[in-house]
Design a protein around this motif. Structure first.
Motif, PDB file in Angstrom:
ATOM      1  N   ASP A  60       6.924  47.360  62.996  1.00  0.00           N
ATOM      2  CA  ASP A  60       7.684  47.713  61.804  1.00  0.00           C
ATOM      3  C   ASP A  60       9.084  48.192  62.186  1.00  0.00           C
ATOM      4  O   ASP A  60      10.072  47.794  61.567  1.00  0.00           O
ATOM      5  N   ALA A  61       9.174  49.029  63.204  1.00  0.00           N
ATOM      6  CA  ALA A  61      10.474  49.539  63.645  1.00  0.00           C
ATOM      7  C   ALA A  61      11.378  48.410  64.136  1.00  0.00           C
ATOM      8  O   ALA A  61      12.583  48.413  63.864  1.00  0.00           O
ATOM      9  N   ASN A 105      14.027  38.797  58.775  1.00  0.00           N
ATOM     10  CA  ASN A 105      12.640  38.975  58.312  1.00  0.00           C
ATOM     11  C   ASN A 105      12.117  37.612  57.860  1.00  0.00           C
ATOM     12  O   ASN A 105      12.020  37.343  56.661  1.00  0.00           O
ATOM     13  N   ARG A 119      13.193  50.238  50.039  1.00  0.00           N
ATOM     14  CA  ARG A 119      11.913  49.696  50.491  1.00  0.00           C
ATOM     15  C   ARG A 119      10.870  50.414  49.648  1.00  0.00           C
ATOM     16  O   ARG A 119      10.776  51.636  49.673  1.00  0.00           O
ATOM     17  N   HIS A 121      21.954  44.506  57.106  1.00  0.00           N
ATOM     18  CA  HIS A 121      22.496  45.478  56.150  1.00  0.00           C
ATOM     19  C   HIS A 121      23.909  45.896  56.554  1.00  0.00           C
ATOM     20  O   HIS A 121      24.807  45.976  55.709  1.00  0.00           O
ATOM     21  N   GLY A 133      10.628  45.433  48.083  1.00  0.00           N
ATOM     22  CA  GLY A 133      11.949  46.026  48.238  1.00  0.00           C
ATOM     23  C   GLY A 133      12.982  45.261  47.450  1.00  0.00           C
ATOM     24  O   GLY A 133      12.716  44.185  46.917  1.00  0.00           O
ATOM     25  N   MET A 150      12.672  46.565  61.085  1.00  0.00           N
ATOM     26  CA  MET A 150      13.679  47.361  60.388  1.00  0.00           C
ATOM     27  C   MET A 150      14.997  47.391  61.165  1.00  0.00           C
ATOM     28  O   MET A 150      16.077  47.381  60.577  1.00  0.00           O
ATOM     29  N   LEU A 205      16.659  44.174  60.330  1.00  0.00           N
ATOM     30  CA  LEU A 205      17.192  44.216  58.969  1.00  0.00           C
ATOM     31  C   LEU A 205      18.431  45.105  58.889  1.00  0.00           C
ATOM     32  O   LEU A 205      19.371  44.788  58.158  1.00  0.00           O
ATOM     33  N   ARG A 206      18.454  46.207  59.641  1.00  0.00           N
ATOM     34  CA  ARG A 206      19.636  47.082  59.622  1.00  0.00           C
ATOM     35  C   ARG A 206      20.879  46.336  60.072  1.00  0.00           C
ATOM     36  O   ARG A 206      21.978  46.587  59.574  1.00  0.00           O
TER      37      ARG A 206
END
Length: 128
Positions: free
Chosen positions: A22-23, A102, A47, A33, A79, A26, A29-30
């Motif tokens: 998961d980390a 993702n 989320r 972002h 999300g 993310m 995804l960051r």
């Protein structure tokens, strides 16, 4: 124009990821972002918590509060993003970057007809 980017995924798959998996997702995804934020196109994003904790108000009058969203789909809405782009093509360019970060998610782009800005909240961490 403002667009909502809705992020769908198979919730059971997401919930089965280890904390490390998961980390890593993310972190990827960051990066997407940050790219959107650097060009001034990223608005609020969230989320969402698990659907088992969702409640739905429906029915006539005051309605009835029911457990769950009762989605009859394979994927669940997990999300969303609010983004500002001149047109839908530019919004889909952003979606392609999110999808590369993702790859098993499904993204829906929908124009926002009404946006009511509110006060910013402090960033929150996901509850475990």
């Amino acid at each position: 124009m403002l667009y909502a980017i809705l992020a769908y995924h198979v919730e059971a798959e997401v919930m089965s990821w280890s904390a490390e998996e998961d980390a890593a997702l993310m972190a990827n995804l960051r990066k997407a972002h940050e790219r959107l934020d650097q060009v001034g196109r990223l608005g609020p994003a969230a989320r969402l918590g698990e659907t088992a904790r969702a409640r739905t108000l429906r029915g006539p009058g005051d309605g009835t509060i029911l457990d769950g969203p009762f989605a009859e789909t394979k994927e669940q809405l997990l999300g969303f993003y609010v983004v500002d782009f001149p047109d839908e093509d530019a919004a889909f360019d952003a979606v392609h970057h999110l999808r590369r970060a993702n790859p098993s998610a499904v993204y829906e782009v929908r124009p926002i007809r009404l946006f009511i800005p509110g006060h910013a909240f402090a960033e929150t961490a996901a509850e475990n």
